[in-house]
Design a protein around this motif. Structure first.
Motif, mmCIF file in Angstrom:
data_model
loop_
_atom_site.group_PDB
_atom_site.id
_atom_site.type_symbol
_atom_site.label_atom_id
_atom_site.label_comp_id
_atom_site.label_asym_id
_atom_site.label_seq_id
_atom_site.Cartn_x
_atom_site.Cartn_y
_atom_site.Cartn_z
ATOM 1 N N LEU A 188 46.103 12.002 47.341
ATOM 2 C CA LEU A 188 46.276 12.063 45.887
ATOM 3 C C LEU A 188 47.300 13.126 45.503
ATOM 4 C CD1 LEU A 188 42.693 11.798 44.304
ATOM 5 C CD2 LEU A 188 44.487 10.067 44.304
ATOM 6 N N ALA A 189 47.196 14.266 46.142
ATOM 7 C CA ALA A 189 48.108 15.372 45.828
ATOM 8 C C ALA A 189 49.502 15.137 46.397
ATOM 9 C CB ALA A 189 47.539 16.675 46.381
ATOM 10 N N TYR A 190 49.563 14.484 47.546
ATOM 11 C CA TYR A 190 50.775 14.436 48.363
ATOM 12 C C TYR A 190 50.885 13.023 48.940
ATOM 13 C CZ TYR A 190 53.902 16.781 51.890
ATOM 14 O OH TYR A 190 54.955 17.208 52.677
ATOM 15 N N PRO A 191 51.173 12.021 48.113
ATOM 16 C CA PRO A 191 51.140 10.633 48.577
ATOM 17 C C PRO A 191 52.104 10.321 49.717
ATOM 18 C CG PRO A 191 52.078 10.799 46.369
ATOM 19 C CD PRO A 191 51.482 12.122 46.675
ATOM 20 N N ASP A 192 53.164 11.131 49.881
ATOM 21 C CA ASP A 192 54.089 10.899 50.988
ATOM 22 C C ASP A 192 53.809 11.815 52.179
ATOM 23 O OD1 ASP A 192 54.874 13.036 49.412
ATOM 24 O OD2 ASP A 192 57.016 12.669 49.623
ATOM 25 N N PHE A 193 52.527 12.172 52.362
ATOM 26 C CA PHE A 193 52.153 13.049 53.478
ATOM 27 C C PHE A 193 52.536 12.441 54.825
ATOM 28 C CE2 PHE A 193 48.495 10.236 53.212
ATOM 29 C CZ PHE A 193 48.117 10.048 54.532
ATOM 30 N N ALA A 194 52.332 11.126 54.977
ATOM 31 C CA ALA A 194 52.636 10.489 56.266
ATOM 32 C C ALA A 194 54.136 10.546 56.554
ATOM 33 C CB ALA A 194 52.147 9.044 56.258
ATOM 34 N N ALA A 236 54.753 3.885 49.376
ATOM 35 C CA ALA A 236 56.024 4.577 49.600
ATOM 36 C C ALA A 236 55.849 5.767 50.528
ATOM 37 C CB ALA A 236 56.605 5.037 48.265
ATOM 38 N N GLY A 237 54.610 6.260 50.638
ATOM 39 C CA GLY A 237 54.330 7.446 51.438
ATOM 40 C C GLY A 237 54.337 7.228 52.934
ATOM 41 N N GLY A 238 54.266 5.970 53.383
ATOM 42 C CA GLY A 238 54.459 5.677 54.795
ATOM 43 C C GLY A 238 53.228 5.652 55.669
ATOM 44 N N ALA A 239 52.030 5.722 55.104
ATOM 45 C CA ALA A 239 50.825 5.626 55.926
ATOM 46 C C ALA A 239 50.710 4.224 56.515
ATOM 47 C CB ALA A 239 49.580 5.960 55.108
ATOM 48 N N GLY A 240 50.220 4.143 57.747
ATOM 49 C CA GLY A 240 50.098 2.852 58.410
ATOM 50 C C GLY A 240 48.977 1.999 57.875
ATOM 51 N N LEU A 241 47.970 2.631 57.282
ATOM 52 C CA LEU A 241 46.822 1.910 56.738
ATOM 53 C C LEU A 241 46.508 2.465 55.360
ATOM 54 C CD1 LEU A 241 43.531 1.013 58.606
ATOM 55 C CD2 LEU A 241 43.449 2.018 56.320
ATOM 56 N N ILE A 242 46.319 1.575 54.411
ATOM 57 C CA ILE A 242 45.922 1.967 53.052
ATOM 58 C C ILE A 242 44.600 1.277 52.744
ATOM 59 C CG2 ILE A 242 46.535 1.994 50.607
ATOM 60 C CD1 ILE A 242 49.485 1.805 51.481
ATOM 61 N N TRP A 243 43.586 2.074 52.502
ATOM 62 C CA TRP A 243 42.215 1.583 52.289
ATOM 63 C C TRP A 243 41.934 1.631 50.794
ATOM 64 C CZ3 TRP A 243 39.046 1.567 57.075
ATOM 65 C CH2 TRP A 243 37.759 1.056 56.896
ATOM 66 N N LEU A 244 41.972 0.457 50.168
ATOM 67 C CA LEU A 244 41.794 0.368 48.716
ATOM 68 C C LEU A 244 40.393 0.826 48.318
ATOM 69 C CD1 LEU A 244 43.612 -0.722 46.343
ATOM 70 C CD2 LEU A 244 42.190 -2.769 46.426
ATOM 71 N N GLU A 245 40.331 1.631 47.273
ATOM 72 C CA GLU A 245 39.093 2.225 46.777
ATOM 73 C C GLU A 245 38.030 1.192 46.434
ATOM 74 O OE1 GLU A 245 39.904 3.124 42.227
ATOM 75 O OE2 GLU A 245 41.715 3.205 43.443
ATOM 76 N N ILE A 281 49.497 -1.894 63.379
ATOM 77 C CA ILE A 281 49.435 -0.851 62.359
ATOM 78 C C ILE A 281 50.560 0.132 62.672
ATOM 79 C CG2 ILE A 281 48.015 0.941 61.300
ATOM 80 C CD1 ILE A 281 45.549 -0.622 62.203
ATOM 81 N N PRO A 282 51.454 0.406 61.719
ATOM 82 C CA PRO A 282 52.686 1.164 62.005
ATOM 83 C C PRO A 282 52.505 2.583 62.526
ATOM 84 C CG PRO A 282 52.860 0.002 59.910
ATOM 85 C CD PRO A 282 51.443 -0.112 60.340
ATOM 86 N N ASN A 283 51.404 3.240 62.210
ATOM 87 C CA ASN A 283 51.161 4.602 62.706
ATOM 88 C C ASN A 283 49.671 4.906 62.604
ATOM 89 O OD1 ASN A 283 50.722 5.749 59.927
ATOM 90 N ND2 ASN A 283 52.895 5.239 59.717
ATOM 91 N N ARG A 284 49.290 6.094 63.026
ATOM 92 C CA ARG A 284 47.874 6.467 63.093
ATOM 93 C C ARG A 284 47.378 7.202 61.846
ATOM 94 N NH1 ARG A 284 45.583 6.090 68.245
ATOM 95 N NH2 ARG A 284 47.072 5.651 69.931
ATOM 96 N N LEU A 285 48.107 7.110 60.756
ATOM 97 C CA LEU A 285 47.754 7.822 59.530
ATOM 98 C C LEU A 285 47.271 6.842 58.470
ATOM 99 C CD1 LEU A 285 50.809 10.207 59.614
ATOM 100 C CD2 LEU A 285 48.425 10.866 60.026
ATOM 101 N N ALA A 286 46.211 7.217 57.777
ATOM 102 C CA ALA A 286 45.589 6.319 56.805
ATOM 103 C C ALA A 286 45.331 7.024 55.488
ATOM 104 C CB ALA A 286 44.266 5.782 57.360
ATOM 105 N N VAL A 287 45.342 6.236 54.415
ATOM 106 C CA VAL A 287 44.927 6.713 53.090
ATOM 107 C C VAL A 287 43.490 6.270 52.884
ATOM 108 C CG1 VAL A 287 45.271 6.526 50.606
ATOM 109 C CG2 VAL A 287 47.253 6.623 52.130
#
Length: 438
Positions: free
Chosen positions: A381-387, A79-88, A46-52
């Protein structure tokens, strides 16, 4: 909520003073490099410790396939760079769908989910290089009492009222619950075919699998004893594990904040009792669950517990606590889960209310080993490129963060496409206006 309790911090130092004044156990660290670290999970990195976090967008097509706005959201997350994206929440079958705008995976729309996975991976690689491969999880759900058919496991006055359930509504049979297990197995096979890394057997927020954990008053093999109440979740995990080569993850209610005998992780006075959640978490790890993403309560009764906010937008009870106390509770629950498991990764939640100071608390939590990863929902949602901002700039832009106005939840509650009306106004304010006009 008193005006003084709302977010008004002008510096990290002011936040730290508030934490000290209230004697809260909220760690702060300026070592944001810890959030940039890679994590090994099996044969994946996992590329980093940040998740959606998984947040429903209410923007699927009629057949359950991802709509234009669904694809737009997840492309922006990638595009925001989070290492994990958890689909709704994705319904495992038509009966478990919350509404006709919720995602639903089935054989005849499988290609659309394959495309979504490809879009996310390609978007990430185009920006961050071929070695950047976000870990993608799909949350499978049965909406239970909050679904199209109001399926319930037992009657509870407050929950029935919140879902519009009549007193004579019949409860689901054991045979129907066995079918739910098989439906989740079938859907998990499709998630694997679609190219995702993991499937989440969702057990939170008082949807079906979450409600089952609190089925003390139910008769039959899915109610009463601890073994019976955890049967639906554990049976489903076993079936998926035995038949599908995919990681299994769980978003779990650590407790409900509903008094026994109608709640999970609480006593008869409504106080937190985590003895059963601890037992279940240990069993989930033994069953091979790879990640536990923590949460609590239900947005239909006490939304401020799972998402501390400044403004409820008329969606629920006004809290009798400050939002920062809600943040602390979620951090403590994250710590509890992390101290219970040995191998399982733990994702913390509840950080969005902290706005531009969230990375420092996130870093503090990870630094203390209270979580392996930090998830963001409303902030994403507000800031998709937070990571990307945290990793590249060591900060978040305060003009882009979530302001906890709860309008995204307000849109979802009214079955409108859900997004940030403040930071993504051109797309989502028109949906808000449709509600106001009625």
């Amino acid at each position: 909520m008193k005006e003084k309790d709302k977010f008004k911090f002008k510096s990290l130092k002011e936040l730290e003073k508030k934490i000290d004044k209230l004697s809260l156990d909220i760690p702060i660290s300026k070592n944001l490099d810890i959030l940039k670290e890679k994590i090994k999970l099996g044969n994946r990195v996992i590329p980093n410790r940040l998740a959606v976090h998984p947040l429903e967008g209410t923007d699927a097509n009629q057949d359950g396939s991802p709509g234009k706005l669904t694809i737009r959201r997840y492309k922006r997350f990638a595009a925001g760079g989070a290492g994990l994206i958890w689909l709704e929440a994705v319904a495992a079958d038509e009966d478990g769908r919350a509404n006709n705008k919720q995602l639903l995976i089935k054989e005849n729309n499988l290609d659309s989910f394959k495309n979504l996975a490809v879009v996310m991976r390609d978007e990430a690689k185009n920006i961050y290089g071929d070695d950047f491969n976000p870990y993608l999880a799909v949350q499978l759900n049965h909406s239970g009492r909050y679904g199209v058919n109001n399926n319930i496991l037992f009657h509870h006055e407050l929950s029935d009222k919140s879902a519009g359930i009549s007193p004579d509504q019949e409860v689901m049979t054991d045979a129907e619950l066995e079918q739910v297990e098989d439906n989740f197995l079938r859907a998990s096979k499709l998630v694997k075919k679609a190219g995702f890394d993991a499937v989440d057997i969702k057990a939170c927020h008082r949807y079906l699998f979450s409600e089952a954990l609190a089925a003390h008053t139910r008769e039959g093999k899915y109610g009463g004893s601890y073994e019976n109440r955890t049967r639906l979740l554990k049976n489903t995990i076993r079936k998926v594990k035995e038949n599908v080569d995919i990681d299994i993850v769980v978003r779990l209610n650590v407790y409900d904040d509903i008094a026994y005998p109608y709640g999970w992780g609480t006593d008869e006075f409504g106080n937190m009792d985590l003895s059963e959640p601890k037992r279940l978490i240990e069993e989930l790890e033994d069953l091979g669950v790879k990640i536990i993403n923590i949460t609590a309560s239900t947005p239909y009764l006490k939304p401020y517990i799972n998402r501390p906010y400044d403004n409820s937008s008329g969606l629920g009870m006004e809290p009798d606590e400050t939002p920062i106390e809600g943040v602390e509770r979620l951090i403590k629950l994250t710590k509890f889960v992390s101290e219970t498991v040995d191998k399982c990764l733990v994702i913390g939640t509840g950080f969005s209310w902290l706005r531009e100071y969230a990375p420092y608390t996130a870093a503090g939590v990870v630094e203390k080993s209270w979580a392996d990863m930090i998830g963001f929902g409303r902030l994403a949602l507000a800031y998709p490129d937070f990571a990307k901002s945290i990793i590249k700039n060591n900060s978040l832009d305060k003009s882009k963060v979530c302001v906890s106005c709860s309008k995204c939840a307000y849109l979802k509650a009214h079955n409108k496409a859900s997004g940030c009306v403040v930071r993504d106004a051109e797309v989502y304010v028109p949906f808000l206006r449709e509600i106001i006009k009625k």
